[in-house]
Design an enzyme around this catalytic site. Structure first.
Site, mmCIF file in Angstrom:
data_model
loop_
_atom_site.group_PDB
_atom_site.id
_atom_site.type_symbol
_atom_site.label_atom_id
_atom_site.label_comp_id
_atom_site.label_asym_id
_atom_site.label_seq_id
_atom_site.Cartn_x
_atom_site.Cartn_y
_atom_site.Cartn_z
ATOM 1 C CB SER A 116 -12.685 3.992 0.616
ATOM 2 O OG SER A 116 -12.717 2.598 0.465
ATOM 3 C CG ASP B 158 -12.480 2.139 -7.066
ATOM 4 O OD1 ASP B 158 -12.058 1.076 -6.561
ATOM 5 O OD2 ASP B 158 -12.798 3.134 -6.397
ATOM 6 C CG HIS C 194 -10.315 2.572 -3.940
ATOM 7 N ND1 HIS C 194 -11.661 2.854 -3.947
ATOM 8 C CD2 HIS C 194 -9.968 2.406 -2.638
ATOM 9 C CE1 HIS C 194 -12.125 2.850 -2.697
ATOM 10 N NE2 HIS C 194 -11.117 2.584 -1.889
#
Length: 276
Positions: free
Chosen positions: A97, A227, A256
């Site tokens: 991320s 995601d 995610h």
């Protein structure tokens, strides 16, 4: 507890486990978390014989709750200082991320001669926010909403993110992992509100296009097609095309936070890439 002090006086907390002669793997965590988000991977790769390192980004976890330097250039420079202090060479950098953005900028600007490979997981590059040059991005209003929610009630906001879109627990039939939710909240609340507020702009508005183009080492790009935080079409699909030497793997139905709830799937894939 291990820390270094950066040039501007910020203390960066880190973990460094395993033989110092083994190939190092350095992990870069997502927002608003800490090195603890990599517990599963650190134990897995430690058992495989690697040296594993993870740090708390400035303003996050156990590092200084600084009100300065909460942007990608400084994040990457902090990593460079830690890497130099530990003299890491032939390292693999794995970023999730926001940490994927940090790892990308570090490898591009500071990693020459020290980095063997990189892995980006659910990562924010090339750029998240929608613009004329990035029509598939998310509107700025989405990130303004993040900022309002954080400022109004950070604790509840973090519970909402963890119990909903981050792990896909808002999907019909999802198996809820209460421990993962509580651990996400715990990590988030350890950090500083100002740094985490500033980091929203860092992860959403930073353009990593030129960084991706300049990276020469092999890069594995992993992303879940469900995601809800970093949509795959405007991230992994584009990054893999900008990188000179990349492999792309899309996981059907994974969220995610798949590194936590689907570690049994991702860890062997990352190991196979590292061992190539």
């Amino acid at each position: 507890m291990s820390r270094i002090k950066t040039k501007d006086g910020t203390e960066i907390f880190y973990k460094d486990w395993g033989p110092k002669t083994a190939q190092p793997i350095m992990f870069h965590h997502g927002w608003p978390l800490s090195a603890d988000d990599w517990d599963n991977q650190m134990l897995y790769f430690l058992e495989k014989g690697f040296r594993v390192i993870a740090h708390d980004r400035r303003g996050h976890g156990r590092s200084s709750q600084t009100d300065i330097g909460n942007e990608m250039d400084t994040y990457a420079a902090d990593v460079a200082e830690l890497v130099a202090a530990l003299d890491l060479r032939n390292a693999v950098h794995i970023g999730h991320s926001t940490g994927g953005g940090e790892a990308t900028r570090y490898v591009a600007r500071h990693g020459k001669g020290r980095v063997a490979k990189a892995i980006l997981v659910g990562a924010v590059p090339p750029v998240m926010v929608k613009s004329a040059t990035n029509p598939g991005g998310l509107p700025l209003e989405v990130f303004d909403g993040f900022r309002r929610s954080l400022a109004a009630d950070r604790s509840q906001f973090y519970l909402d993110v963890a119990s909903g879109p981050f792990y896909g627990f808002n999907r019909p039939g999802a198996k809820i992992n209460q421990g993962a939710i509580q651990n996400w909240w715990r990590q988030g609340m350890m950090g500083g509100a100002k740094a985490q507020y500033d980091c929203i702009a860092a992860f959403s508005e930073t353009d990593f296009t030129e960084d991706l183009k300049s990276i020469e080492v092999p890069v594995l790009v992993l992303h879940g097609d469900d995601d809800q935080v970093v949509p795959v079409a405007d991230s992994a699909m584009l990054s893999s095309k900008l990188l000179r030497n990349s492999e792309l793997k899309i996981y059907q139905g994974l969220p995610h936070g798949m590194l936590t709830v689907n570690a049994d799937i991702l860890n062997p894939d990352m190991l196979a890439f590292i061992k190539k």
